[in-house]
Structure formats: C-alpha cells, structure tokens
Design a protein around this motif. Structure first.
Motif, PDB file in Angstrom:
ATOM      1  N   VAL A  81      -7.943  -4.036  -4.384  1.00 33.90           N
ATOM      2  CA  VAL A  81      -8.276  -2.618  -4.491  1.00 33.90           C
ATOM      3  C   VAL A  81      -9.718  -2.542  -4.952  1.00 33.90           C
ATOM      4  O   VAL A  81     -10.084  -3.091  -5.982  1.00 33.90           O
ATOM      5  CB  VAL A  81      -7.352  -1.887  -5.489  1.00 33.90           C
ATOM      6  CG1 VAL A  81      -7.778  -0.430  -5.641  1.00 33.90           C
ATOM      7  CG2 VAL A  81      -5.911  -1.970  -5.036  1.00 33.90           C
ATOM      8  N   CYS A 114       0.864  -1.177   0.000  1.00 38.88           N
ATOM      9  CA  CYS A 114       0.000   0.000   0.000  1.00 38.88           C
ATOM     10  C   CYS A 114       0.908   1.237   0.000  1.00 38.88           C
ATOM     11  O   CYS A 114       1.829   1.332   0.809  1.00 38.88           O
ATOM     12  CB  CYS A 114      -0.892  -0.005   1.232  1.00 38.88           C
ATOM     13  SG  CYS A 114      -1.843   1.518   1.456  1.00 38.88           S
ATOM     14  N   VAL A 121      -8.016   0.149  -0.393  1.00 35.00           N
ATOM     15  CA  VAL A 121      -7.139  -1.019  -0.402  1.00 35.00           C
ATOM     16  C   VAL A 121      -7.554  -1.953   0.723  1.00 35.00           C
ATOM     17  O   VAL A 121      -7.868  -1.518   1.821  1.00 35.00           O
ATOM     18  CB  VAL A 121      -5.673  -0.575  -0.204  1.00 35.00           C
ATOM     19  CG1 VAL A 121      -4.751  -1.760  -0.184  1.00 35.00           C
ATOM     20  CG2 VAL A 121      -5.261   0.408  -1.279  1.00 35.00           C
ATOM     21  N   LEU A 126      -6.970   5.482  -1.690  1.00 32.76           N
ATOM     22  CA  LEU A 126      -5.960   5.857  -2.686  1.00 32.76           C
ATOM     23  C   LEU A 126      -6.458   7.024  -3.490  1.00 32.76           C
ATOM     24  O   LEU A 126      -7.592   7.230  -3.707  1.00 32.76           O
ATOM     25  CB  LEU A 126      -5.669   4.682  -3.632  1.00 32.76           C
ATOM     26  CG  LEU A 126      -5.030   3.457  -2.995  1.00 32.76           C
ATOM     27  CD1 LEU A 126      -4.834   2.384  -4.035  1.00 32.76           C
ATOM     28  CD2 LEU A 126      -3.713   3.807  -2.357  1.00 32.76           C
ATOM     29  N   CYS A 146      -6.931   1.722   3.588  1.00 28.28           N
ATOM     30  CA  CYS A 146      -6.484   3.059   3.173  1.00 28.28           C
ATOM     31  C   CYS A 146      -7.175   3.466   1.886  1.00 28.28           C
ATOM     32  O   CYS A 146      -7.496   2.647   1.046  1.00 28.28           O
ATOM     33  CB  CYS A 146      -4.975   3.067   2.949  1.00 28.28           C
ATOM     34  SG  CYS A 146      -3.986   2.826   4.425  1.00 28.28           S
ATOM     35  N   MET A 165      -0.991  -5.203  -0.296  1.00 30.37           N
ATOM     36  CA  MET A 165      -2.339  -5.049  -0.840  1.00 30.37           C
ATOM     37  C   MET A 165      -2.816  -6.374  -1.400  1.00 30.37           C
ATOM     38  O   MET A 165      -2.104  -7.032  -2.149  1.00 30.37           O
ATOM     39  CB  MET A 165      -2.358  -4.010  -1.962  1.00 30.37           C
ATOM     40  CG  MET A 165      -2.060  -2.615  -1.525  1.00 30.37           C
ATOM     41  SD  MET A 165      -2.323  -1.394  -2.832  1.00 30.37           S
ATOM     42  CE  MET A 165      -1.170  -1.912  -4.080  1.00 30.37           C
TER      43      MET A 165
END
Length: 61
Positions: A44, A34, A54, A61, A59, A41
């Motif tokens: 996604v 990530c 992710v 992106l 998180c 990861m």
C-alpha cells in the motif's frame, strides 16, 4: 543466601512466550485482499493525506 543461579533472559521477551514465528516461510499465510477488487495486496503506497494505492492492482483506497 541460597545457591540458586539466575538465568539470563531477554528483557524484550515476555515471560512464558516463545519468540515470534517467522511468517515469510509459511505458505499458509496469504496477503490481505484489496477491499475494492479482491486481488491480494502486496503493498500500500501513501502519496498524500487522502491518496493511497494498492499494488499490484492499482486500486485507490
């Protein structure tokens, strides 16, 4: 006419190249990290034009 025989070939394969290797069984292939936290990861998820998350870290992106 010649006595040469034609070999059957896969039209999708390029000449001189082997079939692609199956990377699922290769332990040396690691998922990408990530860019925000460095956790590997696995997935996604795209929820909209500007919302990507992710997994498993969560998180954005």
């Amino acid at each position: 006419m010649s006595d040469d025989t034609l070999e059957e070939c896969d039209p999708a394969a390029s000449p001189g190249q082997d079939a692609p290797a199956d990377t699922d069984d290769d332990p040396s292939v690691l998922p990408s990290a990530c860019p925000r936290c460095g956790t590997p990861m696995v997935l996604v998820t795209v929820r909209g034009p500007s919302d990507r998350r992710v997994s498993p870290c969560g998180c954005r992106l």
